[in-house]
Write a protein that holds these residues in place. Structure first.
Motif, PDB file in Angstrom:
ATOM      1  N   ALA A  77       7.070   0.012  -6.227  1.00 30.85           N
ATOM      2  CA  ALA A  77       6.223  -1.123  -5.860  1.00 30.85           C
ATOM      3  C   ALA A  77       5.936  -2.032  -7.058  1.00 30.85           C
ATOM      4  CB  ALA A  77       4.908  -0.622  -5.267  1.00 30.85           C
ATOM      5  N   ALA A  82       0.843  -1.194   0.000  1.00 29.75           N
ATOM      6  CA  ALA A  82       0.000   0.000   0.000  1.00 29.75           C
ATOM      7  C   ALA A  82       0.882   1.250   0.000  1.00 29.75           C
ATOM      8  CB  ALA A  82      -0.891   0.005   1.231  1.00 29.75           C
ATOM      9  N   PRO A  83       0.377   2.335  -0.582  1.00 28.59           N
ATOM     10  CA  PRO A  83       1.166   3.575  -0.583  1.00 28.59           C
ATOM     11  C   PRO A  83       1.276   4.154   0.821  1.00 28.59           C
ATOM     12  CG  PRO A  83      -1.021   3.966  -1.491  1.00 28.59           C
ATOM     13  CD  PRO A  83      -0.904   2.488  -1.270  1.00 28.59           C
ATOM     14  N   THR A  84       2.382   4.827   1.048  1.00 26.59           N
ATOM     15  CA  THR A  84       2.564   5.535   2.320  1.00 26.59           C
ATOM     16  C   THR A  84       2.404   7.037   2.128  1.00 26.59           C
ATOM     17  OG1 THR A  84       4.961   5.661   2.026  1.00 26.59           O
ATOM     18  CG2 THR A  84       4.114   3.752   3.233  1.00 26.59           C
ATOM     19  N   HIS A  85       2.335   7.474   0.866  1.00 26.58           N
ATOM     20  CA  HIS A  85       2.131   8.885   0.544  1.00 26.58           C
ATOM     21  C   HIS A  85       0.720   9.079   0.000  1.00 26.58           C
ATOM     22  CE1 HIS A  85       6.396   9.861   0.964  1.00 26.58           C
ATOM     23  NE2 HIS A  85       6.650   8.727   0.326  1.00 26.58           N
ATOM     24  N   GLU A  86       0.198  10.255   0.176  1.00 27.10           N
ATOM     25  CA  GLU A  86      -1.107  10.606  -0.380  1.00 27.10           C
ATOM     26  C   GLU A  86      -0.966  10.874  -1.876  1.00 27.10           C
ATOM     27  OE1 GLU A  86      -4.066  10.758   1.231  1.00 27.10           O
ATOM     28  OE2 GLU A  86      -3.067  10.040   3.043  1.00 27.10           O
ATOM     29  N   ALA A  87      -2.008  10.601  -2.643  1.00 27.67           N
ATOM     30  CA  ALA A  87      -1.984  10.829  -4.090  1.00 27.67           C
ATOM     31  C   ALA A  87      -1.699  12.297  -4.415  1.00 27.67           C
ATOM     32  CB  ALA A  87      -3.292  10.375  -4.715  1.00 27.67           C
ATOM     33  N   TYR A 117       4.346   9.970  -4.420  1.00 25.46           N
ATOM     34  CA  TYR A 117       3.360   8.912  -4.652  1.00 25.46           C
ATOM     35  C   TYR A 117       3.719   8.121  -5.911  1.00 25.46           C
ATOM     36  CZ  TYR A 117      -1.371   6.878  -4.993  1.00 25.46           C
ATOM     37  OH  TYR A 117      -2.456   6.036  -5.058  1.00 25.46           O
ATOM     38  N   GLU A 118       4.034   8.829  -6.995  1.00 23.22           N
ATOM     39  CA  GLU A 118       4.381   8.172  -8.245  1.00 23.22           C
ATOM     40  C   GLU A 118       5.690   7.391  -8.120  1.00 23.22           C
ATOM     41  OE1 GLU A 118       4.489   9.135 -12.970  1.00 23.22           O
ATOM     42  OE2 GLU A 118       5.412  10.617 -11.644  1.00 23.22           O
ATOM     43  N   THR A 119       6.672   7.965  -7.466  1.00 25.53           N
ATOM     44  CA  THR A 119       7.952   7.288  -7.256  1.00 25.53           C
ATOM     45  C   THR A 119       7.753   6.009  -6.453  1.00 25.53           C
ATOM     46  OG1 THR A 119       9.156   9.370  -7.372  1.00 25.53           O
ATOM     47  CG2 THR A 119      10.274   7.540  -6.286  1.00 25.53           C
ATOM     48  N   GLU A 120       6.947   6.093  -5.424  1.00 23.08           N
ATOM     49  CA  GLU A 120       6.661   4.925  -4.598  1.00 23.08           C
ATOM     50  C   GLU A 120       5.911   3.859  -5.399  1.00 23.08           C
ATOM     51  OE1 GLU A 120       5.158   4.156  -0.085  1.00 23.08           O
ATOM     52  OE2 GLU A 120       4.125   5.718  -1.211  1.00 23.08           O
ATOM     53  N   CYS A 121       4.982   4.277  -6.234  1.00 22.46           N
ATOM     54  CA  CYS A 121       4.237   3.343  -7.077  1.00 22.46           C
ATOM     55  C   CYS A 121       5.179   2.626  -8.046  1.00 22.46           C
ATOM     56  CB  CYS A 121       3.141   4.088  -7.837  1.00 22.46           C
ATOM     57  SG  CYS A 121       2.055   3.001  -8.782  1.00 22.46           S
TER      58      CYS A 121
END
Length: 74
Positions: free
Chosen positions: A30, A12-17, A23-27
């Motif tokens: 993942a 699950a993301p840890t940053h808000e959209a 958010y994009e970097t984390e996606c």
């Protein structure tokens, strides 16, 4: 056949959209190993890896186009 079982878990993301860059970097982080695994699987089945990757880009673009303006955009 349930192909989702072999893909692995997506954290699950840890940053808000609204924190778009983080958010994009984390996606990307993942999904990158899942994409590599999918391409490995396609290649092992006999598909050309480059063609499989290109096809995934095409399908992703179709998905984005179809989702434009729908409630699935986040």
């Amino acid at each position: 056949m349930d192909m989702k079982a072999g893909l692995g878990a997506v954290p699950a993301p840890t940053h808000e959209a609204r924190e778009f860059l983080a958010y994009e970097t984390e996606c990307r982080s993942a999904l990158k190993p899942l994409l590599a695994g999918l391409l490995d699987t396609a290649e092992a089945a006999g598909w050309n890896r480059r063609i499989a990757a290109s096809t995934l880009m095409f399908l992703a673009a179709q998905h984005v186009s179809a989702a434009t303006g729908s409630s699935s955009d986040r």
